[in-house]
Design a protein around this motif. Structure first.
Motif, PDB file in Angstrom:
ATOM      1  N   SER A 143      31.171 -13.395  53.535  1.00 61.26           N
ATOM      2  CA  SER A 143      30.320 -14.121  54.483  1.00 61.26           C
ATOM      3  C   SER A 143      29.332 -15.009  53.749  1.00 61.26           C
ATOM      4  O   SER A 143      29.082 -16.151  54.149  1.00 61.26           O
ATOM      5  N   ASP A 144      28.754 -14.495  52.678  1.00 64.21           N
ATOM      6  CA  ASP A 144      27.815 -15.259  51.859  1.00 64.21           C
ATOM      7  C   ASP A 144      28.508 -16.493  51.283  1.00 64.21           C
ATOM      8  O   ASP A 144      27.983 -17.608  51.341  1.00 64.21           O
ATOM      9  N   GLN A 145      29.689 -16.315  50.753  1.00 66.88           N
ATOM     10  CA  GLN A 145      30.441 -17.427  50.180  1.00 66.88           C
ATOM     11  C   GLN A 145      30.824 -18.446  51.249  1.00 66.88           C
ATOM     12  O   GLN A 145      30.721 -19.654  51.028  1.00 66.88           O
ATOM     13  N   ASN A 146      31.274 -17.954  52.411  1.00 64.96           N
ATOM     14  CA  ASN A 146      31.709 -18.861  53.469  1.00 64.96           C
ATOM     15  C   ASN A 146      30.557 -19.657  54.056  1.00 64.96           C
ATOM     16  O   ASN A 146      30.723 -20.843  54.374  1.00 64.96           O
ATOM     17  N   ILE A 147      29.389 -19.051  54.192  1.00 60.02           N
ATOM     18  CA  ILE A 147      28.255 -19.810  54.710  1.00 60.02           C
ATOM     19  C   ILE A 147      27.845 -20.873  53.698  1.00 60.02           C
ATOM     20  O   ILE A 147      27.477 -21.989  54.068  1.00 60.02           O
ATOM     21  N   GLN A 148      27.939 -20.560  52.408  1.00 63.98           N
ATOM     22  CA  GLN A 148      27.611 -21.552  51.397  1.00 63.98           C
ATOM     23  C   GLN A 148      28.609 -22.705  51.427  1.00 63.98           C
ATOM     24  O   GLN A 148      28.225 -23.872  51.323  1.00 63.98           O
ATOM     25  N   LEU A 149      29.896 -22.397  51.592  1.00 63.64           N
ATOM     26  CA  LEU A 149      30.906 -23.455  51.715  1.00 63.64           C
ATOM     27  C   LEU A 149      30.626 -24.333  52.929  1.00 63.64           C
ATOM     28  O   LEU A 149      30.759 -25.560  52.876  1.00 63.64           O
ATOM     29  N   PHE A 150      30.224 -23.715  54.032  1.00 63.39           N
ATOM     30  CA  PHE A 150      29.889 -24.444  55.248  1.00 63.39           C
ATOM     31  C   PHE A 150      28.697 -25.374  55.013  1.00 63.39           C
ATOM     32  O   PHE A 150      28.741 -26.557  55.366  1.00 63.39           O
ATOM     33  N   VAL A 151      27.641 -24.869  54.402  1.00 59.63           N
ATOM     34  CA  VAL A 151      26.462 -25.684  54.108  1.00 59.63           C
ATOM     35  C   VAL A 151      26.825 -26.818  53.162  1.00 59.63           C
ATOM     36  O   VAL A 151      26.422 -27.970  53.367  1.00 59.63           O
ATOM     37  N   ASP A 152      27.608 -26.514  52.130  1.00 58.49           N
ATOM     38  CA  ASP A 152      28.034 -27.561  51.189  1.00 58.49           C
ATOM     39  C   ASP A 152      28.824 -28.655  51.906  1.00 58.49           C
ATOM     40  O   ASP A 152      28.648 -29.838  51.611  1.00 58.49           O
ATOM     41  N   GLU A 153      29.673 -28.261  52.842  1.00 53.57           N
ATOM     42  CA  GLU A 153      30.475 -29.240  53.596  1.00 53.57           C
ATOM     43  C   GLU A 153      29.585 -30.110  54.469  1.00 53.57           C
ATOM     44  O   GLU A 153      29.799 -31.321  54.579  1.00 53.57           O
ATOM     45  N   ILE A 154      28.575 -29.520  55.087  1.00 53.21           N
ATOM     46  CA  ILE A 154      27.643 -30.304  55.907  1.00 53.21           C
ATOM     47  C   ILE A 154      26.884 -31.295  55.033  1.00 53.21           C
ATOM     48  O   ILE A 154      26.742 -32.469  55.388  1.00 53.21           O
ATOM     49  N   ILE A 155      26.410 -30.833  53.898  1.00 57.20           N
ATOM     50  CA  ILE A 155      25.677 -31.722  52.989  1.00 57.20           C
ATOM     51  C   ILE A 155      26.585 -32.856  52.523  1.00 57.20           C
ATOM     52  O   ILE A 155      26.179 -34.014  52.503  1.00 57.20           O
TER      53      ILE A 155
END
Length: 112
Positions: A87-99
């Motif tokens: 979950s930690d990794q996936n939320i970071q991937l999501f944030v990176d994609e938004i950025i």
């Protein structure tokens, strides 16, 4: 259903509408972390059925399996939300994609 997984406890399912029948199927037949209440021919769940399910979960023949399976899912849920968990990794991937998308759209002031 998610709350019972995170709590690591078996559950008795009594689905009524929308996603509940699917969740009851997952609980009883796939994850094997609980039981599903069965209605009688009149469409009513009897007191005896409720009592039977409670007794089965508490100390019946299936109780050890149900509790063990609930514990395994509890462990998996804790690992998923831990630092560097899925979950930690996936939320970071999501944030990176938004950025990345925001930079692509030139969203000034959003990306610091």
């Amino acid at each position: 259903m998610l709350e019972t997984i995170v709590a690591g406890v078996p559950v008795i399912a009594y689905p009524q509408w929308t996603d509940q029948p699917t969740n009851a199927k997952l609980i009883a037949d796939i994850f094997r972390t609980g039981l599903r209440l069965r209605e009688n021919q009149d469409g009513i769940v009897s007191n005896e059925e409720v009592e039977k399910c409670i007794r089965e979960i508490m100390d019946g023949p299936k109780s050890v399996e149900l509790k063990s399976n609930a514990r395994e899912l509890w462990i998996a849920a804790r690992e998923a939300v831990a630092v560097a968990g899925s979950s930690d990794q996936n939320i970071q991937l999501f944030v990176d994609e938004i950025i990345k998308s925001c930079t692509w759209f030139n969203c000034e002031g959003i990306v610091q």
